[in-house]
Scaffold this motif. Sequence first.
Motif, PDB file in Angstrom:
ATOM      1  N   GLU A  79       0.844  -1.195   0.000  1.00  0.00           N
ATOM      2  CA  GLU A  79       0.000   0.000   0.000  1.00  0.00           C
ATOM      3  C   GLU A  79       0.880   1.247   0.000  1.00  0.00           C
ATOM      4  O   GLU A  79       1.900   1.291   0.693  1.00  0.00           O
ATOM      5  CB  GLU A  79      -0.892   0.013   1.245  1.00  0.00           C
ATOM      6  CG  GLU A  79      -1.817  -1.179   1.341  1.00  0.00           C
ATOM      7  CD  GLU A  79      -2.389  -1.379   2.739  1.00  0.00           C
ATOM      8  OE1 GLU A  79      -3.491  -1.938   2.831  1.00  0.00           O
ATOM      9  OE2 GLU A  79      -1.730  -0.983   3.737  1.00  0.00           O
TER      10      GLU A  79
ATOM     11  N   LYS B 198      -2.355  12.058  -7.538  1.00  0.00           N
ATOM     12  CA  LYS B 198      -3.103  11.156  -6.664  1.00  0.00           C
ATOM     13  C   LYS B 198      -4.315  10.582  -7.384  1.00  0.00           C
ATOM     14  O   LYS B 198      -4.594   9.382  -7.293  1.00  0.00           O
ATOM     15  CB  LYS B 198      -3.535  11.903  -5.400  1.00  0.00           C
ATOM     16  CG  LYS B 198      -4.284  11.030  -4.412  1.00  0.00           C
ATOM     17  CD  LYS B 198      -4.664  11.814  -3.168  1.00  0.00           C
ATOM     18  CE  LYS B 198      -5.422  10.926  -2.209  1.00  0.00           C
ATOM     19  NZ  LYS B 198      -5.905  11.658  -1.043  1.00  0.00           N
ATOM     20  N   ARG B 199      -5.025  11.424  -8.110  1.00  0.00           N
ATOM     21  CA  ARG B 199      -6.198  10.952  -8.844  1.00  0.00           C
ATOM     22  C   ARG B 199      -5.804   9.945  -9.918  1.00  0.00           C
ATOM     23  O   ARG B 199      -6.497   8.947 -10.121  1.00  0.00           O
ATOM     24  CB  ARG B 199      -6.944  12.139  -9.462  1.00  0.00           C
ATOM     25  CG  ARG B 199      -8.237  11.746 -10.146  1.00  0.00           C
ATOM     26  CD  ARG B 199      -9.227  11.169  -9.153  1.00  0.00           C
ATOM     27  NE  ARG B 199     -10.505  10.927  -9.800  1.00  0.00           N
ATOM     28  CZ  ARG B 199     -11.265   9.865  -9.583  1.00  0.00           C
ATOM     29  NH1 ARG B 199     -10.894   8.940  -8.697  1.00  0.00           N
ATOM     30  NH2 ARG B 199     -12.412   9.721 -10.200  1.00  0.00           N
TER      31      ARG B 199
ATOM     32  N   ARG C  23      -3.301   7.860  -9.748  1.00  0.00           N
ATOM     33  CA  ARG C  23      -3.024   6.591  -9.057  1.00  0.00           C
ATOM     34  C   ARG C  23      -4.326   5.889  -8.686  1.00  0.00           C
ATOM     35  O   ARG C  23      -4.460   4.667  -8.840  1.00  0.00           O
ATOM     36  CB  ARG C  23      -2.177   6.841  -7.807  1.00  0.00           C
ATOM     37  CG  ARG C  23      -0.768   7.320  -8.110  1.00  0.00           C
ATOM     38  CD  ARG C  23       0.127   7.330  -6.878  1.00  0.00           C
ATOM     39  NE  ARG C  23      -0.286   8.244  -5.829  1.00  0.00           N
ATOM     40  CZ  ARG C  23       0.161   9.491  -5.686  1.00  0.00           C
ATOM     41  NH1 ARG C  23       1.021   9.994  -6.555  1.00  0.00           N
ATOM     42  NH2 ARG C  23      -0.238  10.240  -4.676  1.00  0.00           N
ATOM     43  N   GLU C  24      -5.302   6.657  -8.190  1.00  0.00           N
ATOM     44  CA  GLU C  24      -6.595   6.072  -7.808  1.00  0.00           C
ATOM     45  C   GLU C  24      -7.287   5.423  -9.008  1.00  0.00           C
ATOM     46  O   GLU C  24      -7.826   4.320  -8.898  1.00  0.00           O
ATOM     47  CB  GLU C  24      -7.511   7.159  -7.235  1.00  0.00           C
ATOM     48  CG  GLU C  24      -7.092   7.689  -5.888  1.00  0.00           C
ATOM     49  CD  GLU C  24      -7.855   8.945  -5.477  1.00  0.00           C
ATOM     50  OE1 GLU C  24      -7.653   9.375  -4.328  1.00  0.00           O
ATOM     51  OE2 GLU C  24      -8.632   9.492  -6.293  1.00  0.00           O
ATOM     52  N   LEU C  25      -7.262   6.098 -10.133  1.00  0.00           N
ATOM     53  CA  LEU C  25      -7.936   5.577 -11.324  1.00  0.00           C
ATOM     54  C   LEU C  25      -7.238   4.326 -11.855  1.00  0.00           C
ATOM     55  O   LEU C  25      -7.895   3.373 -12.280  1.00  0.00           O
ATOM     56  CB  LEU C  25      -8.015   6.661 -12.405  1.00  0.00           C
ATOM     57  CG  LEU C  25      -8.964   7.817 -12.071  1.00  0.00           C
ATOM     58  CD1 LEU C  25      -8.788   8.960 -13.055  1.00  0.00           C
ATOM     59  CD2 LEU C  25     -10.411   7.341 -12.044  1.00  0.00           C
ATOM     60  N   ARG C  26      -5.904   4.298 -11.801  1.00  0.00           N
ATOM     61  CA  ARG C  26      -5.181   3.090 -12.230  1.00  0.00           C
ATOM     62  C   ARG C  26      -5.495   1.922 -11.300  1.00  0.00           C
ATOM     63  O   ARG C  26      -5.689   0.801 -11.751  1.00  0.00           O
ATOM     64  CB  ARG C  26      -3.675   3.359 -12.283  1.00  0.00           C
ATOM     65  CG  ARG C  26      -3.261   4.150 -13.511  1.00  0.00           C
ATOM     66  CD  ARG C  26      -1.758   4.165 -13.706  1.00  0.00           C
ATOM     67  NE  ARG C  26      -1.053   4.795 -12.595  1.00  0.00           N
ATOM     68  CZ  ARG C  26      -0.876   6.101 -12.470  1.00  0.00           C
ATOM     69  NH1 ARG C  26      -1.358   6.936 -13.361  1.00  0.00           N
ATOM     70  NH2 ARG C  26      -0.207   6.587 -11.440  1.00  0.00           N
ATOM     71  N   MET C  27      -5.545   2.200  -9.990  1.00  0.00           N
ATOM     72  CA  MET C  27      -5.856   1.142  -9.016  1.00  0.00           C
ATOM     73  C   MET C  27      -7.264   0.597  -9.221  1.00  0.00           C
ATOM     74  O   MET C  27      -7.532  -0.568  -8.940  1.00  0.00           O
ATOM     75  CB  MET C  27      -5.729   1.678  -7.585  1.00  0.00           C
ATOM     76  CG  MET C  27      -4.317   1.951  -7.148  1.00  0.00           C
ATOM     77  SD  MET C  27      -3.367   0.470  -6.830  1.00  0.00           S
ATOM     78  CE  MET C  27      -4.197  -0.165  -5.398  1.00  0.00           C
ATOM     79  N   SER C  28      -8.183   1.430  -9.727  1.00  0.00           N
ATOM     80  CA  SER C  28      -9.564   0.990  -9.938  1.00  0.00           C
ATOM     81  C   SER C  28      -9.720   0.199 -11.234  1.00  0.00           C
ATOM     82  O   SER C  28     -10.810  -0.278 -11.535  1.00  0.00           O
ATOM     83  CB  SER C  28     -10.506   2.195  -9.943  1.00  0.00           C
ATOM     84  OG  SER C  28     -10.368   2.930 -11.142  1.00  0.00           O
TER      85      SER C  28
ATOM     86  N   LYS D 142      -9.007   1.368 -14.411  1.00  0.00           N
ATOM     87  CA  LYS D 142      -9.263   2.174 -15.604  1.00  0.00           C
ATOM     88  C   LYS D 142      -8.095   2.073 -16.579  1.00  0.00           C
ATOM     89  O   LYS D 142      -6.933   1.981 -16.170  1.00  0.00           O
ATOM     90  CB  LYS D 142      -9.465   3.649 -15.236  1.00  0.00           C
ATOM     91  CG  LYS D 142     -10.624   3.919 -14.305  1.00  0.00           C
ATOM     92  CD  LYS D 142     -11.949   3.688 -14.963  1.00  0.00           C
ATOM     93  CE  LYS D 142     -13.102   4.063 -14.041  1.00  0.00           C
ATOM     94  NZ  LYS D 142     -14.371   3.528 -14.497  1.00  0.00           N
TER      95      LYS D 142
ATOM     96  N   ALA E 103      -8.704   6.883 -17.754  1.00  0.00           N
ATOM     97  CA  ALA E 103      -8.186   7.714 -16.658  1.00  0.00           C
ATOM     98  C   ALA E 103      -7.939   9.137 -17.146  1.00  0.00           C
ATOM     99  O   ALA E 103      -8.275  10.105 -16.458  1.00  0.00           O
ATOM    100  CB  ALA E 103      -6.915   7.106 -16.098  1.00  0.00           C
TER     101      ALA E 103
ATOM    102  N   ARG F  80      -9.907  12.422 -15.754  1.00  0.00           N
ATOM    103  CA  ARG F  80      -9.177  13.528 -15.142  1.00  0.00           C
ATOM    104  C   ARG F  80      -9.426  14.824 -15.900  1.00  0.00           C
ATOM    105  O   ARG F  80      -9.537  15.888 -15.301  1.00  0.00           O
ATOM    106  CB  ARG F  80      -7.676  13.225 -15.068  1.00  0.00           C
ATOM    107  CG  ARG F  80      -7.320  12.322 -13.907  1.00  0.00           C
ATOM    108  CD  ARG F  80      -5.860  12.388 -13.532  1.00  0.00           C
ATOM    109  NE  ARG F  80      -4.996  11.849 -14.553  1.00  0.00           N
ATOM    110  CZ  ARG F  80      -3.676  11.714 -14.418  1.00  0.00           C
ATOM    111  NH1 ARG F  80      -3.080  12.081 -13.295  1.00  0.00           N
ATOM    112  NH2 ARG F  80      -2.939  11.218 -15.374  1.00  0.00           N
TER     113      ARG F  80
END
Length: 197
Positions: A55, A92-93, A95-100, A102, A107, A111
Amino acid sequence: MKLALLSFGILFAGVTSSAQNIIATPAIQIQTAVLSAPADKRENATVLGYNSYGELIELKKGTNEMICLADDPKLPGLSVSSYHKDLEPFMKRGRELRMSGKTAKEASDLRDEEVKSGKIQMPKQPTSLYVYTAKAENYQVLTGSVKDGYLRYVIYIPYATSITTGLPLKPDVAGMPWLMDAGTHKAHIMITPPQKN
């Protein structure tokens, strides 16, 4: 007995192994992450890296404007970056989208919508990003040793165009600054010095 010795060796080295991934110690993550930052910004930079579960966490709280991102243990080789703190909402956004799950295009499109709506605030001034990489055979995760690393430079200027900057849309010669993603929220000047042979 071999398994016990191997486990002890990994614990003793201070790394955690997860499947094929080795997560470097916080000290090594910090040591390698700051290689991407200008020398006078390294000591006081904030460093984000990975805990034993993979994490992303804050490994070191800094006092200057730079954020350094440690190497992703799931990917081969070394790739670390540093960027101005004003880029953190955008980064940060991403990273969040890649983790989800997308795709890169999904992504980017999301954005773009979020920047236009004001959900993501992009810097109003030109803002730096530095990326330092090395091939897998040139990076030792247990020691943090790196050889033949390569540093490239990015300066974000959202919605900049070739006309507003006078920059070309592709480089004429190696190392020449040029404008990538012109006219978009992620428009940036690319500076990629020639690599050593």
